[in-house]
Structure formats: C-alpha cells, structure tokens
Design a protein around this motif. Structure first.
Motif, PDB file in Angstrom:
ATOM      1  N   LYS A 146       4.109  27.477  38.247  1.00 42.08           N
ATOM      2  CA  LYS A 146       4.856  28.253  39.238  1.00 42.08           C
ATOM      3  C   LYS A 146       6.330  28.335  38.861  1.00 42.08           C
ATOM      4  O   LYS A 146       6.951  29.389  38.984  1.00 42.08           O
ATOM      5  CB  LYS A 146       4.726  27.618  40.636  1.00 42.08           C
ATOM      6  N   ILE A 147       6.904  27.236  38.395  1.00 42.53           N
ATOM      7  CA  ILE A 147       8.311  27.233  37.983  1.00 42.53           C
ATOM      8  C   ILE A 147       8.517  28.203  36.825  1.00 42.53           C
ATOM      9  O   ILE A 147       9.457  28.992  36.826  1.00 42.53           O
ATOM     10  CB  ILE A 147       8.777  25.808  37.617  1.00 42.53           C
ATOM     11  N   ALA A 148       7.600  28.167  35.845  1.00 41.32           N
ATOM     12  CA  ALA A 148       7.709  29.078  34.703  1.00 41.32           C
ATOM     13  C   ALA A 148       7.583  30.535  35.168  1.00 41.32           C
ATOM     14  O   ALA A 148       8.317  31.414  34.706  1.00 41.32           O
ATOM     15  CB  ALA A 148       6.636  28.756  33.674  1.00 41.32           C
ATOM     16  N   TYR A 149       6.669  30.793  36.105  1.00 41.18           N
ATOM     17  CA  TYR A 149       6.491  32.144  36.634  1.00 41.18           C
ATOM     18  C   TYR A 149       7.761  32.633  37.321  1.00 41.18           C
ATOM     19  O   TYR A 149       8.253  33.726  37.053  1.00 41.18           O
ATOM     20  CB  TYR A 149       5.311  32.179  37.606  1.00 41.18           C
ATOM     21  N   TYR A 150       8.320  31.799  38.222  1.00 40.89           N
ATOM     22  CA  TYR A 150       9.522  32.215  38.944  1.00 40.89           C
ATOM     23  C   TYR A 150      10.723  32.320  38.014  1.00 40.89           C
ATOM     24  O   TYR A 150      11.596  33.163  38.208  1.00 40.89           O
ATOM     25  CB  TYR A 150       9.802  31.271  40.117  1.00 40.89           C
ATOM     26  N   ASP A 151      10.766  31.478  36.995  1.00 43.60           N
ATOM     27  CA  ASP A 151      11.844  31.563  36.006  1.00 43.60           C
ATOM     28  C   ASP A 151      11.788  32.924  35.298  1.00 43.60           C
ATOM     29  O   ASP A 151      12.815  33.590  35.137  1.00 43.60           O
ATOM     30  CB  ASP A 151      11.716  30.411  35.007  1.00 43.60           C
ATOM     31  N   ARG A 152      10.588  33.345  34.902  1.00 47.41           N
ATOM     32  CA  ARG A 152      10.435  34.665  34.259  1.00 47.41           C
ATOM     33  C   ARG A 152      10.835  35.783  35.216  1.00 47.41           C
ATOM     34  O   ARG A 152      11.505  36.732  34.816  1.00 47.41           O
ATOM     35  CB  ARG A 152       8.984  34.865  33.798  1.00 47.41           C
ATOM     36  N   GLU A 153      10.408  35.673  36.475  1.00 46.51           N
ATOM     37  CA  GLU A 153      10.744  36.710  37.453  1.00 46.51           C
ATOM     38  C   GLU A 153      12.255  36.793  37.674  1.00 46.51           C
ATOM     39  O   GLU A 153      12.810  37.882  37.750  1.00 46.51           O
ATOM     40  CB  GLU A 153      10.029  36.452  38.786  1.00 46.51           C
ATOM     41  N   LEU A 154      12.913  35.631  37.761  1.00 44.71           N
ATOM     42  CA  LEU A 154      14.360  35.629  37.947  1.00 44.71           C
ATOM     43  C   LEU A 154      15.067  36.210  36.736  1.00 44.71           C
ATOM     44  O   LEU A 154      16.070  36.907  36.859  1.00 44.71           O
ATOM     45  CB  LEU A 154      14.859  34.216  38.228  1.00 44.71           C
ATOM     46  N   ARG A 155      14.554  35.939  35.545  1.00 41.82           N
ATOM     47  CA  ARG A 155      15.167  36.478  34.331  1.00 41.82           C
ATOM     48  C   ARG A 155      15.002  37.992  34.253  1.00 41.82           C
ATOM     49  O   ARG A 155      15.838  38.686  33.699  1.00 41.82           O
ATOM     50  CB  ARG A 155      14.594  35.811  33.103  1.00 41.82           C
ATOM     51  N   LYS A 156      13.916  38.509  34.830  1.00 44.76           N
ATOM     52  CA  LYS A 156      13.746  39.961  34.881  1.00 44.76           C
ATOM     53  C   LYS A 156      14.801  40.581  35.791  1.00 44.76           C
ATOM     54  O   LYS A 156      15.345  41.637  35.497  1.00 44.76           O
ATOM     55  CB  LYS A 156      12.353  40.326  35.415  1.00 44.76           C
ATOM     56  N   GLN A 157      15.083  39.902  36.902  1.00 41.73           N
ATOM     57  CA  GLN A 157      16.053  40.417  37.854  1.00 41.73           C
ATOM     58  C   GLN A 157      17.488  40.189  37.386  1.00 41.73           C
ATOM     59  O   GLN A 157      18.384  40.948  37.721  1.00 41.73           O
ATOM     60  CB  GLN A 157      15.852  39.779  39.223  1.00 41.73           C
ATOM     61  N   HIS A 158      17.714  39.125  36.623  1.00 41.07           N
ATOM     62  CA  HIS A 158      19.043  38.776  36.124  1.00 41.07           C
ATOM     63  C   HIS A 158      18.975  38.564  34.613  1.00 41.07           C
ATOM     64  O   HIS A 158      19.065  37.451  34.127  1.00 41.07           O
ATOM     65  CB  HIS A 158      19.544  37.491  36.799  1.00 41.07           C
ATOM     66  N   PRO A 159      18.815  39.639  33.847  1.00 39.94           N
ATOM     67  CA  PRO A 159      18.586  39.493  32.408  1.00 39.94           C
ATOM     68  C   PRO A 159      19.778  38.952  31.631  1.00 39.94           C
ATOM     69  O   PRO A 159      19.610  38.458  30.516  1.00 39.94           O
ATOM     70  CB  PRO A 159      18.232  40.909  31.950  1.00 39.94           C
ATOM     71  N   ASN A 160      20.974  39.013  32.162  1.00 40.09           N
ATOM     72  CA  ASN A 160      22.150  38.587  31.409  1.00 40.09           C
ATOM     73  C   ASN A 160      22.471  37.104  31.571  1.00 40.09           C
ATOM     74  O   ASN A 160      23.472  36.638  31.056  1.00 40.09           O
ATOM     75  CB  ASN A 160      23.365  39.410  31.820  1.00 40.09           C
ATOM     76  N   THR A 161      21.634  36.354  32.279  1.00 34.98           N
ATOM     77  CA  THR A 161      21.903  34.921  32.445  1.00 34.98           C
ATOM     78  C   THR A 161      21.270  34.148  31.309  1.00 34.98           C
ATOM     79  O   THR A 161      20.225  34.513  30.790  1.00 34.98           O
ATOM     80  CB  THR A 161      21.335  34.399  33.776  1.00 34.98           C
ATOM     81  N   SER A 162      21.929  33.051  30.928  1.00 39.66           N
ATOM     82  CA  SER A 162      21.358  32.202  29.879  1.00 39.66           C
ATOM     83  C   SER A 162      20.428  31.198  30.535  1.00 39.66           C
ATOM     84  O   SER A 162      20.401  31.034  31.737  1.00 39.66           O
ATOM     85  CB  SER A 162      22.466  31.468  29.125  1.00 39.66           C
ATOM     86  N   GLY A 163      19.689  30.497  29.741  1.00 44.73           N
ATOM     87  CA  GLY A 163      18.727  29.531  30.257  1.00 44.73           C
ATOM     88  C   GLY A 163      19.360  28.358  30.965  1.00 44.73           C
ATOM     89  O   GLY A 163      18.733  27.718  31.794  1.00 44.73           O
ATOM     90  N   ASN A 164      20.636  28.030  30.682  1.00 41.11           N
ATOM     91  CA  ASN A 164      21.284  26.867  31.280  1.00 41.11           C
ATOM     92  C   ASN A 164      22.066  27.194  32.538  1.00 41.11           C
ATOM     93  O   ASN A 164      22.529  26.308  33.227  1.00 41.11           O
ATOM     94  CB  ASN A 164      22.219  26.203  30.263  1.00 41.11           C
ATOM     95  N   GLU A 165      22.266  28.472  32.820  1.00 40.69           N
ATOM     96  CA  GLU A 165      23.042  28.847  33.993  1.00 40.69           C
ATOM     97  C   GLU A 165      22.203  28.702  35.247  1.00 40.69           C
ATOM     98  O   GLU A 165      21.072  29.165  35.292  1.00 40.69           O
ATOM     99  CB  GLU A 165      23.482  30.309  33.891  1.00 40.69           C
ATOM    100  N   PRO A 166      22.748  28.053  36.273  1.00 40.65           N
ATOM    101  CA  PRO A 166      22.004  27.971  37.529  1.00 40.65           C
ATOM    102  C   PRO A 166      22.056  29.319  38.246  1.00 40.65           C
ATOM    103  O   PRO A 166      23.034  30.046  38.138  1.00 40.65           O
ATOM    104  CB  PRO A 166      22.745  26.893  38.320  1.00 40.65           C
ATOM    105  N   PHE A 167      20.999  29.636  38.970  1.00 38.19           N
ATOM    106  CA  PHE A 167      20.939  30.898  39.685  1.00 38.19           C
ATOM    107  C   PHE A 167      21.554  30.783  41.068  1.00 38.19           C
ATOM    108  O   PHE A 167      21.984  31.756  41.627  1.00 38.19           O
ATOM    109  CB  PHE A 167      19.477  31.355  39.835  1.00 38.19           C
ATOM    110  N   LEU A 168      21.580  29.587  41.618  1.00 41.39           N
ATOM    111  CA  LEU A 168      22.046  29.410  42.988  1.00 41.39           C
ATOM    112  C   LEU A 168      23.431  28.785  42.965  1.00 41.39           C
ATOM    113  O   LEU A 168      23.590  27.587  42.915  1.00 41.39           O
ATOM    114  CB  LEU A 168      21.061  28.525  43.761  1.00 41.39           C
TER     115      LEU A 168
END
Length: 191
Positions: A146-168
C-alpha cells in the motif's frame, strides 16, 4: 457478397426437412472434399438418420471405416493431443477466466481482512502484541504494498519531487505532525 445467415431451427414439414438435409449434406461433402485436396489430408464424413436407420458415409463406407480404425489405433494420449475439440477449448478458456476472477476475489478478500485488522488495531480492539506471526507477516506485506502504491500515486501528482522530500510540509518547511504521531518516533515506528 455472401449469402445471408440462415436461422437454425427445426423444420416442421418432413418433405422440406428431407430436402434441407440432402442439400446440407451435399454442401458438407463438397467442403470436406475441397479440404482434403487443399490441405493434403484424409477426411471422412458419416451421417446417420436415427428414424429410418439410413447411414451415409463419404467418400465410401470402407474408406471411412479404415480412417476411423487408423484413428482408434493411435494411443489415447496421442489421439487427445491431436484432437481439435472446440468444446474442450471453450471449457479451458472459461476455466481460465473463472480462475482469474477467483484469484482477484481472493486478493480482494485478503485486502478486506487486512483493512479490517488495521481498523481493529486503530480502534484499540486488537493489539499488535496479540497478533499471530502469520497476521504480522501479512500485515507487513500488505502495508508495504500500500505504501508503494500511494508513493507511486503521489509521484504521479507531484512529479517534480525527489524521493527524499516529504509530501506533508507546513508553510515554514516543517513536517506536519498529526494526532497520534510522535515527533520523536517519526510516526508509526514505535507502534
């Protein structure tokens, strides 16, 4: 342009039925003959009328019997392997579709069980310490997927974020802390 499709139905009038039968048998024999020439293979047709006990065999009764005997002489495994059985092919296709649906249903049931377990843990009706090893392993696997799924979904919505940047983040760049989370434990690590 081909002939229109004929609706298959029982022909009530016996004279017309006999005529249709003769015409259809003639067509089938012609097709079988063409097939043996074009594909260089052996074929036979056998028609049997149960009412009058009449048997029609093509090319002849002896050749049809000989071909059937050759087929029956093959080992059963070879006969079944070479048979082009539409019914078994249809059954195999339907079986595969049902197996896919069954697998999807099993996955959905497992997800519902894990969602229910997580809800029980959140509500306090179950404690993590009370879970069996199997439940813990399934829960770990489910949450990581589920975490991997939501991580992919968030990256689709915010493609310019790096893997280490927090979304919240707050406006001042601080991580948001929600009720139930500890700033010392980084959330659910101590749960």
């Amino acid at each position: 342009m081909g002939r229109p499709k004929v609706k298959l139905a029982w022909v009530e009038e016996w004279k017309r039925r006999a005529t249709v039968c003769q015409w259809r048998m003639k067509e089938l024999i012609q097709m079988a003959e063409e097939l043996t020439i074009v594909c260089d293979m052996s074929a036979c047709l056998v028609f049997y009328n149960r009412k009058n006990g009449k048997l029609v065999a093509w090319p002849s009764l002896e050749e049809a019997q000989s071909l059937i005997d050759c087929y029956n002489a093959l080992p059963e495994t070879e006969r079944n392997m070479k048979a082009d059985d539409e019914e078994s092919s249809f059954i195999k296709t339907i079986t595969k579709e049902i197996e896919k649906k069954l697998e999807l249903s099993r996955k959905a049931i497992e997800e519902l069980k894990m969602d229910n377990l997580m809800l029980q843990i959140k509500n306090g009706s179950r404690m993590i310490a009370d879970l069996s090893q199997t439940e813990i392993e399934k829960l770990k696997s489910y949450t990581s997927k589920k975490i991997a799924y939501y991580d992919r979904e968030l990256r689709k919505q915010h493609p310019n974020t790096s893997g280490n940047e927090p979304f919240l983040e707050d406006d001042d760049g601080e991580m948001k802390i929600y009720e139930g989370e500890s700033s010392e434990s980084d959330g659910a690590d101590n749960a």
